[in-house]
Scaffold this active site. Sequence first.
Site, PDB file in Angstrom:
ATOM      1  N   GLY A  96       0.792  -1.219   0.000  1.00 22.30           N
ATOM      2  CA  GLY A  96       0.000   0.000   0.000  1.00 22.30           C
ATOM      3  C   GLY A  96       0.824   1.268   0.000  1.00 22.30           C
ATOM      4  N   ARG A  97       2.122   1.146   0.282  1.00 18.65           N
ATOM      5  CA  ARG A  97       2.975   2.337   0.287  1.00 18.65           C
ATOM      6  C   ARG A  97       4.411   1.975  -0.099  1.00 18.65           C
ATOM      7  NH1 ARG A  97       4.729   3.745   6.467  1.00 18.65           N
ATOM      8  NH2 ARG A  97       4.805   1.633   7.276  1.00 18.65           N
ATOM      9  N   GLY A 130      -0.115   6.314   1.202  1.00 17.84           N
ATOM     10  CA  GLY A 130       1.020   5.764   0.474  1.00 17.84           C
ATOM     11  C   GLY A 130       2.370   6.299   0.908  1.00 17.84           C
ATOM     12  N   ARG A 180      14.717  -0.450   1.029  1.00 19.94           N
ATOM     13  CA  ARG A 180      14.871  -1.715   1.751  1.00 19.94           C
ATOM     14  C   ARG A 180      15.433  -2.793   0.829  1.00 19.94           C
ATOM     15  NH1 ARG A 180       9.941  -3.871   5.281  1.00 19.94           N
ATOM     16  NH2 ARG A 180       8.956  -4.383   3.293  1.00 19.94           N
ATOM     17  N   ASP A 256       1.142 -11.756   6.646  1.00 20.59           N
ATOM     18  CA  ASP A 256       1.767 -10.948   5.594  1.00 20.59           C
ATOM     19  C   ASP A 256       3.127 -10.410   6.033  1.00 20.59           C
ATOM     20  OD1 ASP A 256      -0.252  -9.445   7.252  1.00 20.59           O
ATOM     21  OD2 ASP A 256       0.819  -7.742   6.416  1.00 20.59           O
ATOM     22  N   ASN A 257       3.487 -10.621   7.298  1.00 15.47           N
ATOM     23  CA  ASN A 257       4.786 -10.189   7.804  1.00 15.47           C
ATOM     24  C   ASN A 257       5.723 -11.355   8.085  1.00 15.47           C
ATOM     25  OD1 ASN A 257       3.969  -7.527   7.710  1.00 15.47           O
ATOM     26  ND2 ASN A 257       3.312  -7.473   9.833  1.00 15.47           N
ATOM     27  N   ASP A 266       9.452  -6.285   7.953  1.00 14.53           N
ATOM     28  CA  ASP A 266       8.422  -5.328   8.389  1.00 14.53           C
ATOM     29  C   ASP A 266       8.543  -4.956   9.863  1.00 14.53           C
ATOM     30  OD1 ASP A 266       7.316  -4.918   5.917  1.00 14.53           O
ATOM     31  OD2 ASP A 266       5.863  -6.530   6.099  1.00 14.53           O
TER      32      ASP A 266
END
Length: 490
Positions: A96-97, A130, A180, A256-257, A266
């Site tokens: 999302g960002r 975002g 990252r 999701d992490n 994350d």
Amino acid sequence: MVTKEKAVLETGWNLDNSYARLPESFFTRLNPTPVRTPKLIILNFPLAASLGLNAQALQSEGVAVLAGNRIPEGALPLAQAYAGHQFGHFALLGDGRALLLGEQITPRGERFDIQLKGSGKTPYSRQGDGRAALGPMLREYMISEAMHALGIATTRSLAVVTTGETIIRQTEQPGAILARVAASHLRVGTFQYVANWGTADELRTLADYAIQRHFPDVQAEPDRYLLLLKDVIKRQAALIAKWQLVGFIHGVMNTDNMAISGETIDYGPCAFMDAYDPATVFSSIDAQGRYAYGNQPYFAGWNLARFAETLLPLLHVNQEQAVQLAQDAIFSFDDLFHWYWLAGMRAKLGLFNAEPQDEALIEGLLNMMKEYRADYTNTFRALTFAREADTVLFERPEFEQWHEMWQARLERQQEAKASSRQLMQNSNPAIIPRNHRVEAALESAEQQDFSVMERLLDVLSNPYEHSPEQADYAALPAPTDRPYRTFCGT
């Protein structure tokens, strides 16, 4: 003016885009949203060099790439789609960002994702803007690099740039973008997304891609999907054990992490435990303590069970046999985690071999640490250097008894005491990113003073050095009635 081609050549970008060659339903192609006035705040020189990047160029024309204002040659920016169980509730998610610029091929032939976090809205932003704030991006930079220095598998941080724009969270905050670096951004949630909204062929394609990228040794095996599951379980068992051994609390262990590669990913409301207590929670969004320190192994297994569910169609044509194969693999997690954790705890106590009573010895120490709120890191540090008087356990009758049993256990080893001490020095960090030190660095950074953060990063880069200069950074924070809280930063 430096041309785009010359800048790319000087910077050293060598990007491939294997993820972009997967089915288009796995992602959305789009470019970062340009920012007003990008400014480089911090650059990871050793990491840049290992990636084959020219740090000098990154500090000049390369800042535009790190901010998303310029697309380097060879990049195909995209936002990845994925799903996830967030605090137990399943949802469609996605980047999302963040945008994946591409995969940097290093001089050694290794492949690493380069992702910009805070690069603007995507189709997966939902109600978000975002963007990212400076504080959380610097937190991720500091904690991820500290984890790397501690010898824990992790995504890493290449750079943080400010955008010259203000974003709104609880207050107005300076905007920032984190570059990252990851072995990949494949998540348990990636498989959940394809298993729920993709086809059987797409699921097989994703699994084959994960195997090729992270587990190439099993590519030719007929049961490669079962081996994929087992290898992911093994990597996560080793990872979570290392978290526990240093007192790290992730804070938001949603599916999701969890990365398929076995890296920590994350860094949101993460923190390190001071006083030992398995119930320790720092995250402001974890009101029920789901992801407390002591719960992390359990929920790692829970997440892996969700991963196994996505692979069922690939494990066997017979549903019952597929479920049995998956269950057998998942049931191995507890034993694997326990083996890694017990081996790590033995090393923290200077034990080279195994005896049946070792676990009772370890639990005896941990129970005392909980009862007397002994600092986790500093207790093991004091034991390492025979400075028991530095702990709150000193002169407690039960500790004196425990200490005698520990010394007797050491005497039963063939290895000399000096070897045990060296093992302990290599297994017990002198320092961790103390929460109050991280907060002090972030507060100074908000005032445009980055020297506090730079000094902290320098000290954290050698946590097992046990130098006199590290002593001040090992000190505990001043007592307070207010519990420490961390925030997600989204």
